[in-house]
Design a protein around this motif. Structure first.
Motif, PDB file in Angstrom:
ATOM      1  N   ARG A   1      43.408  48.297  28.434  1.00 26.31           N
ATOM      2  CA  ARG A   1      42.554  47.375  29.012  1.00 26.31           C
ATOM      3  C   ARG A   1      43.413  47.080  30.237  1.00 26.31           C
ATOM      4  O   ARG A   1      44.727  47.277  30.530  1.00 26.31           O
ATOM      5  N   LEU A   2      42.607  46.797  31.381  1.00 27.26           N
ATOM      6  CA  LEU A   2      43.159  46.317  32.711  1.00 27.26           C
ATOM      7  C   LEU A   2      44.397  45.171  32.609  1.00 27.26           C
ATOM      8  O   LEU A   2      45.371  45.398  33.124  1.00 27.26           O
ATOM      9  N   SER A   3      44.193  44.125  31.609  1.00 24.14           N
ATOM     10  CA  SER A   3      45.211  43.174  31.599  1.00 24.14           C
ATOM     11  C   SER A   3      46.679  43.778  31.088  1.00 24.14           C
ATOM     12  O   SER A   3      47.741  43.457  31.363  1.00 24.14           O
TER      13      SER A   3
ATOM     14  N   ARG B   1      36.154  54.656  32.814  1.00 26.46           N
ATOM     15  CA  ARG B   1      36.225  53.442  32.286  1.00 26.46           C
ATOM     16  C   ARG B   1      35.105  53.232  31.080  1.00 26.46           C
ATOM     17  O   ARG B   1      34.156  53.938  31.327  1.00 26.46           O
TER      18      ARG B   1
ATOM     19  N   ALA C   1      46.631  40.943  37.605  1.00 26.57           N
ATOM     20  CA  ALA C   1      45.338  41.515  37.287  1.00 26.57           C
ATOM     21  C   ALA C   1      44.470  41.964  38.377  1.00 26.57           C
ATOM     22  O   ALA C   1      43.990  43.034  38.515  1.00 26.57           O
ATOM     23  N   PRO C   2      44.422  40.790  39.501  1.00 25.99           N
ATOM     24  CA  PRO C   2      43.575  41.331  40.717  1.00 25.99           C
ATOM     25  C   PRO C   2      44.137  42.753  41.401  1.00 25.99           C
ATOM     26  O   PRO C   2      43.393  43.507  41.865  1.00 25.99           O
TER      27      PRO C   2
ATOM     28  N   SER D   1      43.180  45.489  39.187  1.00 24.57           N
ATOM     29  CA  SER D   1      41.766  45.886  39.327  1.00 24.57           C
ATOM     30  C   SER D   1      41.710  46.637  40.641  1.00 24.57           C
ATOM     31  O   SER D   1      40.770  47.622  40.550  1.00 24.57           O
ATOM     32  N   ARG D   2      42.304  46.351  41.781  1.00 24.59           N
ATOM     33  CA  ARG D   2      42.125  46.979  43.060  1.00 24.59           C
ATOM     34  C   ARG D   2      42.867  48.574  42.824  1.00 24.59           C
ATOM     35  O   ARG D   2      42.092  49.716  43.320  1.00 24.59           O
TER      36      ARG D   2
ATOM     37  N   SER E   1      40.092  50.352  40.759  1.00 19.63           N
ATOM     38  CA  SER E   1      38.778  50.953  41.522  1.00 19.63           C
ATOM     39  C   SER E   1      39.264  51.922  42.196  1.00 19.63           C
ATOM     40  O   SER E   1      38.346  52.894  42.594  1.00 19.63           O
TER      41      SER E   1
END
Length: 161
Positions: A67-69, A97, A79-80, A83-84, A87
């Motif tokens: 997971r991202l976290s 994903r 986390a941001p 996320s980048r 992406s």
């Protein structure tokens, strides 16, 4: 000895001369050598992926799907930021994903075939760079480095908490 050996010896002496114990000196010299070699590999490799993207791909390959976290925690970023990174990797086709079967709100990230191919390319390139540097060493230096590999590999193992 190579043409730069005097300069390297002087730099190492300047960095390590302030330590009181032999262990501190060994630790400082090792830190300096490993850090400089790592930097040299990154510079000479001129990889197309920034370090965090590359590290993220490796982490997902080794531990994934994640997971991202969890990725953010393991990479030591927010986390941001993760996320980048994801992406960008997703846009390049390096990751996939998929819905998390354990949590409908969550997404699991895995390495795509393109991502695996990129990792193979980077690893092959870095191995070739190190191999060329090993060619500079004489037989005694190569044997000493080979004998030190088990100890160096033991340093990689995480501390047990």
């Amino acid at each position: 000895m190579g043409p730069n050996s005097g300069r390297a010896d002087a730099a190492t002496t300047a960095v390590t001369s302030r330590f009181e114990t032999p262990d501190d000196e060994v630790a400082a010299r090792l830190r300096l050598a490993v850090g400089r070699l790592n930097r040299r590999i990154r510079i000479d490799g001129s990889e197309s992926l920034p370090p965090l993207q590359l590290s993220t791909l490796v982490t997902v390959e080794q531990l994934g799907p994640l997971r991202l976290s969890e990725l953010a925690r393991r990479e030591g970023v927010t986390a941001p930021t993760m996320s980048r990174v994801l992406s960008t990797l997703d846009e390049q086709g390096m990751v996939r994903r998929a819905p998390d079967p354990g949590d409908a709100r969550g997404v699991l990230v895995s390495v795509s075939e393109d991502g695996r191919a990129k990792l193979r390319e980077v690893r092959n390139q870095r191995t070739a760079l190190i191999s060329r540097r090993l060619d500079r060493l004489d037989a005694e230096q190569r044997a000493a480095l080979e004998a030190a590999l088990p100890a160096l590999e033991a340093l990689i193992v995480p501390d047990e908490d």
